[in-house]
Design a protein around this motif. Structure first.
Motif, PDB file in Angstrom:
ATOM      1  N   LEU A   1     -54.788  16.649  22.731  1.00  0.00           N
ATOM      2  CA  LEU A   1     -53.372  17.009  22.745  1.00  0.00           C
ATOM      3  C   LEU A   1     -52.930  17.261  24.178  1.00  0.00           C
ATOM      4  CD1 LEU A   1     -50.805  17.684  21.151  1.00  0.00           C
ATOM      5  CD2 LEU A   1     -51.630  20.047  20.977  1.00  0.00           C
ATOM      6  N   THR A   2     -51.914  16.528  24.634  1.00  0.00           N
ATOM      7  CA  THR A   2     -51.431  16.627  26.007  1.00  0.00           C
ATOM      8  C   THR A   2     -49.922  16.802  26.028  1.00  0.00           C
ATOM      9  OG1 THR A   2     -51.087  14.236  26.218  1.00  0.00           O
ATOM     10  CG2 THR A   2     -53.283  15.097  26.795  1.00  0.00           C
ATOM     11  N   ALA A   3     -49.407  17.208  27.183  1.00  0.00           N
ATOM     12  CA  ALA A   3     -47.965  17.356  27.348  1.00  0.00           C
ATOM     13  C   ALA A   3     -47.264  16.014  27.160  1.00  0.00           C
ATOM     14  CB  ALA A   3     -47.655  17.931  28.729  1.00  0.00           C
ATOM     15  N   GLU A   4     -47.903  14.945  27.623  1.00  0.00           N
ATOM     16  CA  GLU A   4     -47.307  13.610  27.481  1.00  0.00           C
ATOM     17  C   GLU A   4     -47.158  13.228  26.013  1.00  0.00           C
ATOM     18  OE1 GLU A   4     -48.739  14.233  31.415  1.00  0.00           O
ATOM     19  OE2 GLU A   4     -49.827  14.333  29.505  1.00  0.00           O
ATOM     20  N   ARG A   5     -48.214  13.512  25.227  1.00  0.00           N
ATOM     21  CA  ARG A   5     -48.159  13.162  23.803  1.00  0.00           C
ATOM     22  C   ARG A   5     -47.097  13.988  23.094  1.00  0.00           C
ATOM     23  NH1 ARG A   5     -46.910  10.834  20.579  1.00  0.00           N
ATOM     24  NH2 ARG A   5     -47.823  10.188  18.596  1.00  0.00           N
TER      25      ARG A   5
ATOM     26  N   GLN B   1     -52.649  26.004  25.043  1.00  0.00           N
ATOM     27  CA  GLN B   1     -51.418  26.770  25.182  1.00  0.00           C
ATOM     28  C   GLN B   1     -50.261  25.808  25.431  1.00  0.00           C
ATOM     29  OE1 GLN B   1     -50.430  28.604  28.892  1.00  0.00           O
ATOM     30  NE2 GLN B   1     -49.731  30.509  27.938  1.00  0.00           N
ATOM     31  N   ILE B   2     -49.219  25.930  24.612  1.00  0.00           N
ATOM     32  CA  ILE B   2     -48.019  25.103  24.742  1.00  0.00           C
ATOM     33  C   ILE B   2     -46.827  26.023  24.964  1.00  0.00           C
ATOM     34  CG2 ILE B   2     -46.477  23.468  23.579  1.00  0.00           C
ATOM     35  CD1 ILE B   2     -48.905  22.690  21.806  1.00  0.00           C
ATOM     36  N   ARG B   3     -45.973  25.669  25.913  1.00  0.00           N
ATOM     37  CA  ARG B   3     -44.721  26.404  26.116  1.00  0.00           C
ATOM     38  C   ARG B   3     -43.577  25.395  26.015  1.00  0.00           C
ATOM     39  NH1 ARG B   3     -43.945  28.334  31.086  1.00  0.00           N
ATOM     40  NH2 ARG B   3     -42.673  30.113  30.461  1.00  0.00           N
TER      41      ARG B   3
ATOM     42  N   ASP C   1     -45.119  23.076  29.452  1.00  0.00           N
ATOM     43  CA  ASP C   1     -46.492  22.758  29.823  1.00  0.00           C
ATOM     44  C   ASP C   1     -47.387  22.766  28.584  1.00  0.00           C
ATOM     45  OD1 ASP C   1     -46.355  25.892  31.453  1.00  0.00           O
ATOM     46  OD2 ASP C   1     -47.154  25.597  29.445  1.00  0.00           O
ATOM     47  N   CYS C   2     -48.548  22.159  28.740  1.00  0.00           N
ATOM     48  CA  CYS C   2     -49.578  22.117  27.701  1.00  0.00           C
ATOM     49  C   CYS C   2     -50.908  22.196  28.435  1.00  0.00           C
ATOM     50  CB  CYS C   2     -49.470  20.830  26.874  1.00  0.00           C
ATOM     51  SG  CYS C   2     -50.777  20.634  25.634  1.00  0.00           S
TER      52      CYS C   2
ATOM     53  N   SER D   1     -44.333  15.184  24.379  1.00  0.00           N
ATOM     54  CA  SER D   1     -43.008  14.724  24.785  1.00  0.00           C
ATOM     55  C   SER D   1     -42.651  13.386  24.141  1.00  0.00           C
ATOM     56  CB  SER D   1     -42.945  14.601  26.311  1.00  0.00           C
ATOM     57  OG  SER D   1     -43.146  15.854  26.924  1.00  0.00           O
ATOM     58  N   GLU D   2     -43.666  12.542  23.917  1.00  0.00           N
ATOM     59  CA  GLU D   2     -43.424  11.222  23.328  1.00  0.00           C
ATOM     60  C   GLU D   2     -43.122  11.296  21.844  1.00  0.00           C
ATOM     61  OE1 GLU D   2     -47.002   9.160  24.160  1.00  0.00           O
ATOM     62  OE2 GLU D   2     -46.547   8.815  26.277  1.00  0.00           O
ATOM     63  N   TYR D   3     -43.676  12.288  21.154  1.00  0.00           N
ATOM     64  CA  TYR D   3     -43.544  12.360  19.708  1.00  0.00           C
ATOM     65  C   TYR D   3     -42.129  12.801  19.331  1.00  0.00           C
ATOM     66  CZ  TYR D   3     -44.810  13.269  14.847  1.00  0.00           C
ATOM     67  OH  TYR D   3     -44.887  13.254  13.478  1.00  0.00           O
ATOM     68  N   ARG D   4     -41.492  12.076  18.437  1.00  0.00           N
ATOM     69  CA  ARG D   4     -40.093  12.335  18.098  1.00  0.00           C
ATOM     70  C   ARG D   4     -39.916  13.181  16.842  1.00  0.00           C
ATOM     71  NH1 ARG D   4     -38.660  12.230  22.810  1.00  0.00           N
ATOM     72  NH2 ARG D   4     -38.631  10.230  23.872  1.00  0.00           N
ATOM     73  N   GLY D   5     -40.957  13.344  16.073  1.00  0.00           N
ATOM     74  CA  GLY D   5     -40.833  14.124  14.852  1.00  0.00           C
ATOM     75  C   GLY D   5     -41.112  15.595  15.095  1.00  0.00           C
ATOM     76  N   PRO D   6     -41.189  16.389  14.017  1.00  0.00           N
ATOM     77  CA  PRO D   6     -41.488  17.819  14.137  1.00  0.00           C
ATOM     78  C   PRO D   6     -42.908  18.039  14.626  1.00  0.00           C
ATOM     79  CG  PRO D   6     -41.538  17.146  11.848  1.00  0.00           C
ATOM     80  CD  PRO D   6     -41.013  15.977  12.615  1.00  0.00           C
ATOM     81  N   LEU D   7     -43.129  19.137  15.315  1.00  0.00           N
ATOM     82  CA  LEU D   7     -44.444  19.436  15.893  1.00  0.00           C
ATOM     83  C   LEU D   7     -45.521  19.500  14.814  1.00  0.00           C
ATOM     84  CD1 LEU D   7     -45.675  20.004  18.674  1.00  0.00           C
ATOM     85  CD2 LEU D   7     -45.295  22.437  18.263  1.00  0.00           C
ATOM     86  N   TYR D   8     -45.200  20.123  13.687  1.00  0.00           N
ATOM     87  CA  TYR D   8     -46.196  20.218  12.624  1.00  0.00           C
ATOM     88  C   TYR D   8     -46.505  18.840  12.027  1.00  0.00           C
ATOM     89  CZ  TYR D   8     -45.984  25.341  12.599  1.00  0.00           C
ATOM     90  OH  TYR D   8     -46.077  26.671  12.940  1.00  0.00           O
ATOM     91  N   GLY D   9     -45.552  17.920  12.086  1.00  0.00           N
ATOM     92  CA  GLY D   9     -45.810  16.551  11.644  1.00  0.00           C
ATOM     93  C   GLY D   9     -46.843  15.875  12.533  1.00  0.00           C
ATOM     94  N   LEU D  10     -46.767  16.121  13.836  1.00  0.00           N
ATOM     95  CA  LEU D  10     -47.766  15.598  14.775  1.00  0.00           C
ATOM     96  C   LEU D  10     -49.133  16.187  14.467  1.00  0.00           C
ATOM     97  CD1 LEU D  10     -48.558  14.089  17.420  1.00  0.00           C
ATOM     98  CD2 LEU D  10     -47.918  16.178  18.647  1.00  0.00           C
ATOM     99  N   PHE D  11     -49.191  17.487  14.215  1.00  0.00           N
ATOM    100  CA  PHE D  11     -50.469  18.129  13.905  1.00  0.00           C
ATOM    101  C   PHE D  11     -51.097  17.509  12.657  1.00  0.00           C
ATOM    102  CE2 PHE D  11     -48.975  22.384  15.934  1.00  0.00           C
ATOM    103  CZ  PHE D  11     -49.025  21.787  17.184  1.00  0.00           C
ATOM    104  N   GLU D  12     -50.261  17.171  11.665  1.00  0.00           N
ATOM    105  CA  GLU D  12     -50.762  16.558  10.430  1.00  0.00           C
ATOM    106  C   GLU D  12     -51.300  15.153  10.672  1.00  0.00           C
ATOM    107  OE1 GLU D  12     -47.603  18.508   7.219  1.00  0.00           O
ATOM    108  OE2 GLU D  12     -47.547  16.373   7.694  1.00  0.00           O
TER     109      GLU D  12
END
Length: 257
Positions: free
Chosen positions: A171-175, A144-146, A120-121, A177-188
């Motif tokens: 920032l959503t749960a859908e986004r 909050q992300i789990r 969840d997000c 789940s769609e992102y294929r790279g590392p989480l910190y890469g998405l944050f950047e």
């Protein structure tokens, strides 16, 4: 680039409340970090050459080199032979799991795949202890992300991640789940938040009923609890992460120097 006025100890370093004197290379380092904070050079982009920076800051090339050497040691910048110096990024494959220290106990059976399942997000008012950890005001919104990390199909990590809501709008749960790279890469790339360092606290805990079900282990199984705070430029805390690690086939590896 705009010309920079001559450096003085008081004007060059952002730690104005600190000592009145700072070595010149540290002043140059502070100015480069300030440019990184302002987004002048994005993660993964090349910064100007040492010669260009020396001309910009009106100092010797050796002073710039010393500043960049220290920033490379701190993983803020990455030197590439024959190509230049680049802003460090978690999107690079060799460093994308730089903060994940879990390794297989048998190198011959190192995991071939890492799978992420976002449970969840949610956006909600930050609990008091989370607000304190993130240096937020009471009542401010947090994300909050789990999620579960699985190695070769076997759950190994249960993460609870807290982020300041103001920095991660949209920032959503859908986004996730769609992102294929590392989480910190998405944050950047999408939120302009670059994690440059972290501190952690570790302890052993027994698996409760919920954790046991998600990690597919018996209740009471020993787990490694890792609480991490991640920081961006200027030592601003931007993430609280509470991870539960099942280490039956892995160990937590760290390097001390």
């Amino acid at each position: 680039m705009n010309a920079v006025p001559p450096l003085t100890p008081d004007s060059a370093t952002p730690e104005a409340a600190g000592p009145a004197f700072s070595p010149l290379y540290r002043q140059i380092k502070a100015l480069i970090v300030r440019s990184l904070q302002a987004g002048e050079w994005k993660p993964g982009e090349a910064i100007p050459s040492e010669m260009e920076l020396a001309a910009r800051f009106r100092v010797s090339q050796g002073t710039v080199r010393k500043a960049i050497d220290e920033m490379a040691t701190e993983n803020l910048l990455v030197r590439r032979q024959g190509k230049g110096t680049f802003v460090a990024t978690h999107a690079e494959e060799r460093v994308q799991y730089r903060f994940l220290r879990l390794e297989s106990t048998d190198e011959a059976s190192a995991p071939r795949s890492v799978e992420r399942l976002f449970l969840d997000c949610r956006r909600l008012r930050a609990p008091a202890e989370v607000a304190r950890a993130l240096d937020m005001k009471a009542g401010e919104t947090a994300v909050q992300i789990r999620r579960i990390l699985s190695f070769d199909g076997t759950p190994a990590v249960l993460d609870e991640i807290w982020l300041p809501g103001a920095l991660f709008k949209g920032l959503t749960a859908e986004r996730l789940s769609e992102y294929r790279g590392p989480l910190y890469g998405l944050f950047e790339s999408e939120f302009g938040v670059h994690m440059v360092r972290a501190d952690e606290r570790l302890r052993a805990v027994p698996a409760g009923a919920d954790e046991a079900e998600l990690l597919r282990v018996p209740v009471g199984t020993p787990l490694l609890s890792v609480e991490r705070r991640s920081f961006t430029y200027g030592d601003k805390v931007v993430e609280l992460r509470r991870g539960l690690y099942h280490t039956a086939k892995h160990h937590y590896r760290n390097e001390l120097s």
